[in-house]
Design a protein around this motif. Structure first.
Motif, PDB file in Angstrom:
ATOM      1  N   ILE A 106     -15.422  44.892 -10.359  1.00 39.56           N
ATOM      2  CA  ILE A 106     -14.687  43.940 -11.187  1.00 39.56           C
ATOM      3  C   ILE A 106     -13.408  44.622 -11.665  1.00 39.56           C
ATOM      4  O   ILE A 106     -13.456  45.672 -12.313  1.00 39.56           O
TER       5      ILE A 106
ATOM      6  N   TYR B  71     -13.411  39.767  -8.411  1.00 44.31           N
ATOM      7  CA  TYR B  71     -14.745  40.278  -8.110  1.00 44.31           C
ATOM      8  C   TYR B  71     -14.794  40.593  -6.618  1.00 44.31           C
ATOM      9  O   TYR B  71     -14.562  39.716  -5.784  1.00 44.31           O
ATOM     10  N   ILE B  72     -15.134  41.852  -6.269  1.00 43.86           N
ATOM     11  CA  ILE B  72     -15.172  42.302  -4.882  1.00 43.86           C
ATOM     12  C   ILE B  72     -16.567  42.829  -4.589  1.00 43.86           C
ATOM     13  O   ILE B  72     -17.005  43.819  -5.200  1.00 43.86           O
ATOM     14  N   PRO B  73     -17.317  42.195  -3.687  1.00 41.52           N
ATOM     15  CA  PRO B  73     -18.661  42.695  -3.367  1.00 41.52           C
ATOM     16  C   PRO B  73     -18.609  44.101  -2.771  1.00 41.52           C
ATOM     17  O   PRO B  73     -17.861  44.357  -1.820  1.00 41.52           O
TER      18      PRO B  73
ATOM     19  N   ASN C  84     -20.888  44.040  -7.644  1.00 38.35           N
ATOM     20  CA  ASN C  84     -19.489  43.661  -7.540  1.00 38.35           C
ATOM     21  C   ASN C  84     -18.600  44.664  -8.264  1.00 38.35           C
ATOM     22  O   ASN C  84     -18.924  45.103  -9.377  1.00 38.35           O
TER      23      ASN C  84
ATOM     24  N   PHE D 281     -13.234  38.707  -1.688  1.00 38.01           N
ATOM     25  CA  PHE D 281     -13.080  38.649  -3.133  1.00 38.01           C
ATOM     26  C   PHE D 281     -13.200  37.210  -3.613  1.00 38.01           C
ATOM     27  O   PHE D 281     -13.095  36.263  -2.841  1.00 38.01           O
ATOM     28  N   ARG D 282     -13.426  37.091  -4.900  1.00 37.66           N
ATOM     29  CA  ARG D 282     -13.306  35.800  -5.588  1.00 37.66           C
ATOM     30  C   ARG D 282     -12.615  36.053  -6.915  1.00 37.66           C
ATOM     31  O   ARG D 282     -12.626  37.179  -7.440  1.00 37.66           O
TER      32      ARG D 282
END
Length: 280
Positions: free
Chosen positions: A76, A116-118, A74, A107-108
């Protein structure tokens, strides 16, 4: 900055302020001119709320160049403006000259608003990141009238409106929540914004009038704007009558009113907005 007030003039008048807002411009009989002046004051109060929170509160586009890190697949990053509503573009890299572009980023966001972006891969450590995202709270107006049972609403600015999102229509007497159709695809971001038709998951209960708020702002955030506007309408006539001379509020014009001033309302507005302020 706020392009339209977070609370409209008629929404303000429906709030139990017990103030006369029909004589704001002395010697002018035109009701429209009085409404325009109240709108100006509400716009200034909305800008004051932005300043208190160190960011625009209405949904807006942000381009951020920052440092982040890659950890457990991720990327961050720490956004400057919050809350994050959507992410449009992401790139990252160990140097600014060698950046990897993330296609269709998801994202979350955690409770501290860290994003957080995979990105996959096994890379670890500090990186540079370019992030384009939408942050804030939806704040727009209805563009057109709507009949009871309407299955869509046209708004002046769709920025930040999300599929499946819940928003409130604040027209006095017919307030209601609406939910956007989860299958809707938001239009591309545009400056200036263009009106958009928003399909609904369920029909409206009431008829609605163009020019009233379609918003995702918390009710107490709007209340802070109302409190501050009331305080400006209640400021004393002269410096001698000013009971809060050590604040950044200055004397203003107030007609006959039994209340002394609005300093307590300013303090309450600040208290409300503190919970939404961006930490510098």
């Amino acid at each position: 900055m706020a392009l339209t007030p977070y609370v409209t003039a008629e929404e303000f008048r429906a709030h139990p302020t017990y103030l006369d807002t029909e004589t704001l411009r002395s010697g002018i009989m035109d009701p429209g001119a009085q409404t325009d002046e109240l709108t100006n004051l509400l716009l200034a109060s909305s800008q004051w709320a932005d300043n208190q929170c160190n960011q625009p509160l209405a949904a807006h586009r942000v381009d951020r160049h920052t440092r982040g890190r890659v950890e457990d697949g991720n990327l961050i990053v720490f956004p400057s403006d919050r809350p994050v509503l959507s992410v449009a573009a992401v790139s990252y890299g160990a140097t600014m000259s060698r950046m990897s572009y993330v296609v269709d980023p998801t994202f979350r966001v955690d409770d501290n608003q860290t994003v957080y972006i995979p990105v996959g891969g096994a890379a670890q450590g500090r990186v540079w990141a370019d992030l384009t995202y939408t942050a804030g709270w939806v704040s727009t107006l209805l563009e057109d009238h709507a009949s009871p049972g309407a299955t869509s609403l046209t708004v002046m600015d769709p920025t930040g409106i999300l599929p499946g999102g819940s928003y409130r229509l604040w027209e006095p007497g017919v307030e209601e929540y609406v939910v956007v159709d989860p299958a809707w695809t938001p239009p591309a971001f545009a400056t200036p914004p263009a009106p958009a038709v928003i399909p609904l998951a369920a029909p409206t209960l009431n008829a609605h009038t163009a020019g009233y708020s379609f918003t995702g702002m918390p009710a107490d955030m709007r209340l802070a704007v109302i409190h501050y506007t009331v305080s400006q309408l209640m400021r004393p006539d002269t410096a001698a009558e000013d009971s809060y001379p050590d604040t950044n509020l200055s004397p203003g014009t107030r007609k006959k009113d039994s209340r002394k001033d609005g300093s307590g309302l300013v303090a309450e507005a600040v208290r409300i907005l503190n919970s939404y302020a961006r930490r510098m």
